[in-house]
Design a protein around this motif. Sequence first.
Motif, PDB file in Angstrom:
ATOM      1  N   HIS A 166      25.046   1.130  -4.504  1.00 38.85           N
ATOM      2  CA  HIS A 166      24.149   0.413  -5.544  1.00 38.85           C
ATOM      3  C   HIS A 166      23.230   1.170  -6.414  1.00 38.85           C
ATOM      4  O   HIS A 166      22.382   1.891  -5.930  1.00 38.85           O
ATOM      5  CB  HIS A 166      23.263  -0.370  -4.543  1.00 38.85           C
TER       6      HIS A 166
ATOM      7  N   HIS B 111      22.065   1.754 -10.765  1.00 34.20           N
ATOM      8  CA  HIS B 111      21.905   1.347 -12.061  1.00 34.20           C
ATOM      9  C   HIS B 111      21.678   2.388 -13.195  1.00 34.20           C
ATOM     10  O   HIS B 111      20.491   2.718 -13.690  1.00 34.20           O
ATOM     11  CB  HIS B 111      20.998   0.089 -12.120  1.00 34.20           C
TER      12      HIS B 111
ATOM     13  N   PHE C 250      17.272  -2.849 -19.371  1.00 34.85           N
ATOM     14  CA  PHE C 250      16.441  -3.698 -18.271  1.00 34.85           C
ATOM     15  C   PHE C 250      14.768  -3.782 -18.628  1.00 34.85           C
ATOM     16  O   PHE C 250      14.274  -2.633 -19.026  1.00 34.85           O
ATOM     17  CB  PHE C 250      16.742  -3.187 -17.144  1.00 34.85           C
TER      18      PHE C 250
ATOM     19  N   LYS D 261      28.207  -9.668  -8.444  1.00 29.94           N
ATOM     20  CA  LYS D 261      26.800  -9.982  -8.024  1.00 29.94           C
ATOM     21  C   LYS D 261      26.087 -11.065  -8.693  1.00 29.94           C
ATOM     22  O   LYS D 261      26.266 -11.181  -9.830  1.00 29.94           O
ATOM     23  CB  LYS D 261      26.078  -8.735  -8.181  1.00 29.94           C
TER      24      LYS D 261
ATOM     25  N   PHE E 146      22.187 -12.803  -8.940  1.00 29.42           N
ATOM     26  CA  PHE E 146      20.888 -12.561  -8.967  1.00 29.42           C
ATOM     27  C   PHE E 146      20.047 -13.984  -8.850  1.00 29.42           C
ATOM     28  O   PHE E 146      20.149 -14.592  -9.780  1.00 29.42           O
ATOM     29  CB  PHE E 146      20.302 -11.950 -10.426  1.00 29.42           C
TER      30      PHE E 146
ATOM     31  N   TYR F 265      14.553 -12.814 -11.109  1.00 27.62           N
ATOM     32  CA  TYR F 265      14.582 -12.504 -12.638  1.00 27.62           C
ATOM     33  C   TYR F 265      14.904 -13.952 -13.558  1.00 27.62           C
ATOM     34  O   TYR F 265      15.753 -13.812 -14.404  1.00 27.62           O
ATOM     35  CB  TYR F 265      15.447 -11.531 -13.089  1.00 27.62           C
TER      36      TYR F 265
ATOM     37  N   HIS G 258      21.449 -10.682  -5.203  1.00 30.84           N
ATOM     38  CA  HIS G 258      19.929 -10.172  -4.968  1.00 30.84           C
ATOM     39  C   HIS G 258      19.169 -11.519  -4.578  1.00 30.84           C
ATOM     40  O   HIS G 258      18.976 -12.048  -5.214  1.00 30.84           O
ATOM     41  CB  HIS G 258      19.469  -9.571  -6.452  1.00 30.84           C
TER      42      HIS G 258
ATOM     43  N   HIS H 264      20.150  -4.620  -1.247  1.00 31.08           N
ATOM     44  CA  HIS H 264      18.570  -4.094  -0.916  1.00 31.08           C
ATOM     45  C   HIS H 264      17.770  -5.103  -0.205  1.00 31.08           C
ATOM     46  O   HIS H 264      16.947  -5.845  -0.392  1.00 31.08           O
ATOM     47  CB  HIS H 264      17.819  -3.904  -2.207  1.00 31.08           C
TER      48      HIS H 264
ATOM     49  N   MET I   3       9.534  -1.942  -7.588  1.00 34.33           N
ATOM     50  CA  MET I   3      10.806  -2.421  -7.617  1.00 34.33           C
ATOM     51  C   MET I   3      11.055  -3.966  -6.756  1.00 34.33           C
ATOM     52  O   MET I   3      10.087  -4.303  -6.351  1.00 34.33           O
ATOM     53  CB  MET I   3      11.774  -1.364  -7.003  1.00 34.33           C
ATOM     54  N   SER I   4      12.048  -4.342  -7.047  1.00 31.91           N
ATOM     55  CA  SER I   4      12.446  -5.916  -6.523  1.00 31.91           C
ATOM     56  C   SER I   4      13.549  -5.885  -6.009  1.00 31.91           C
ATOM     57  O   SER I   4      14.769  -5.292  -6.111  1.00 31.91           O
ATOM     58  CB  SER I   4      12.344  -6.706  -7.649  1.00 31.91           C
TER      59      SER I   4
ATOM     60  N   ASP J   7      19.832   1.641  -4.909  1.00 33.81           N
ATOM     61  CA  ASP J   7      19.263   0.891  -6.065  1.00 33.81           C
ATOM     62  C   ASP J   7      18.745   1.935  -7.138  1.00 33.81           C
ATOM     63  O   ASP J   7      17.622   1.375  -7.744  1.00 33.81           O
ATOM     64  CB  ASP J   7      18.277   0.007  -5.504  1.00 33.81           C
TER      65      ASP J   7
ATOM     66  N   CYS K 236      17.272   3.435 -10.029  1.00 39.04           N
ATOM     67  CA  CYS K 236      17.263   2.571 -11.210  1.00 39.04           C
ATOM     68  C   CYS K 236      15.887   3.351 -11.842  1.00 39.04           C
ATOM     69  O   CYS K 236      14.621   2.866 -11.624  1.00 39.04           O
ATOM     70  CB  CYS K 236      16.926   1.317 -11.257  1.00 39.04           C
TER      71      CYS K 236
ATOM     72  N   ASN L 157      11.135  -2.540 -13.541  1.00 33.62           N
ATOM     73  CA  ASN L 157      11.489  -2.649 -11.873  1.00 33.62           C
ATOM     74  C   ASN L 157      12.444  -1.371 -11.435  1.00 33.62           C
ATOM     75  O   ASN L 157      13.721  -1.517 -12.138  1.00 33.62           O
ATOM     76  CB  ASN L 157      11.976  -3.794 -11.619  1.00 33.62           C
ATOM     77  N   GLY L 158      12.113  -0.429 -10.577  1.00 37.09           N
ATOM     78  CA  GLY L 158      13.112   0.522 -10.283  1.00 37.09           C
ATOM     79  C   GLY L 158      12.642   1.565  -9.651  1.00 37.09           C
ATOM     80  O   GLY L 158      11.475   2.239 -10.178  1.00 37.09           O
TER      81      GLY L 158
END
Length: 510
Positions: free
Chosen positions: A83, A85, A90, A173, A175, A178, A206, A262, A311-312, A339, A341, A360-361
């Motif tokens: 995982h 990014h 973004f 994936k 989401f 968001y 997610h 996550h 982050m989310s 994750d 990112c 976020n990240g």
Amino acid sequence: SQLNQFCEVGTGYGEAGCGIPVSSSKLLIKGGTVVNAHHQEVADVYVEDGIIVAVKPNLKVADDVKVLDATGKFVMPGGIDPHTHLAISFMNTEAIDDFFSGQAAALAGGTTMHIDFVMPVNGNLTAGLQAYEKKAKNSCMDYGFHVAITKWDEEVSKEMEIMVKERGINSFKFFMAYKGFVMVNDELLLQGFKRCKSLGALAMVHAENGDAVFEGQNRMIELGITGPEGHALSRPPVLEGEATARAIRLASFVNTPLYVVHVMSIDAMEEIARARKSGQRVIGEPIISGLVLDDSKLWDPDFTTASKYVMSPPIRASGHDKALQAALSTGVLQLVGTDHCTFNSTQKALGIDDFRKIPNGVNGIEERMHLVWDTMVESGQISVTDFVRVTSTECAKIFNIYPRKGAILPGSDADIIIFNPNSSFEISARSHHSRSDTNVYEGKKGKGKVEVTIAGGRVVWENGELKVVPGSGKYIKMPPFSYLFNGINKADESYLSSLNAPVHRSKSTT
Ligand code: URP
Ligand code: ZN
Ligand code: ZN
Ligand code: ZN
């Protein structure tokens, strides 16, 4: 940035600028304890042209073979991060680690492959994949792709088939958060899950209730809470638990395997535990930030400090971390991602007046292996073989590339680390290899150290120095119908035959 310390030697094999051979096509790793997920033994590992040729004690080799002494150390499969990014566009900016810097950081931390998420372009998968192929051109380690599904129509459904049958994609994936950006509704989830099932592709979610997150954000703004703590307060664990439960039940209704990315809270973890206990095929992926951090720093008065933890789903209150560790050690959760990112402090400052605009990240691609070791193995919660399973082998199995990846076996790719359990690590933005100027693990120390990383048979990390070659990383195609799909049809058949009991049927159907 630490990029200036890299020996960039162009593409292909050769000598590093500093005169150190970048790769000897033949390598012998001598005297270490070779650890696979199923077994460990003292053995030598012989590598030729990027492939493991032999794993046996006391191998004899010719003089031209580079020998690495691993006595007293563990020789393990390189980490696979399920995982990441890298270079994602973004929240009005682009992640600062691209495929080159993010992968260089990964290699310095003992990770030799990652699977990144292709973001569609206006919902279009082919255009999205094309853009990511371009981003990945400079890769210095192997990588694969998941593809996100952000809208639904016949075109997307057809493209999913092309992705699976022609482009090496075996996971999609969705989401559930968001809102107004990439969030999908239950109707799309159902269509998407059905399509995944028919293609033998793994559905990933997610899991946060995006409508409720939107409501929670408005609530915070109305209360005048605009700082990073508003991020955590606006999207509490209950919203992650709800979406996880909903995705699990929809996957059960469709009868297709589900992968929850996550997993950050007890709430989500317990839904996964319940489903697995009932026999449902649900995979839970904790990420390293959720396993080792808590949310306390989000209340730090310094914006730069607080915002780097945004982050989310959010990093949760103390207690969730320990519960997720326990779930990982008992098999409720199966593999660890990052994750990764990254946004630097200037990018994070986009949200200085409004937490909703903080990109976020968090980082983790370089730190994951060391932190899993220190938190899980050093603490006695998991064994060394389990370490290999949760950092590498399970990922390779789920994404159907085992034993090419995730194992030290004859015929496997030579993605290998030499790990010294008696050494130690310390994490700092001053010494890390990410391009970010911050690190959420700043100051963390622990036992164990990745001393050597071998990627595709090439020694890329040794003596604290990276010797990475842009363009040397390969795209790894991942075939559909992993082990998670075994027997799925049988369950469908028995469901259908149960419908042969006397029921009212339309006369037009037979
Ligand atoms: O905050 C995060 N996790 N950023 C990356 C995108 C995602 O939701 O995984
Ligand atoms: Zn050098
Ligand atoms: Zn996510
Ligand atoms: Zn992510």
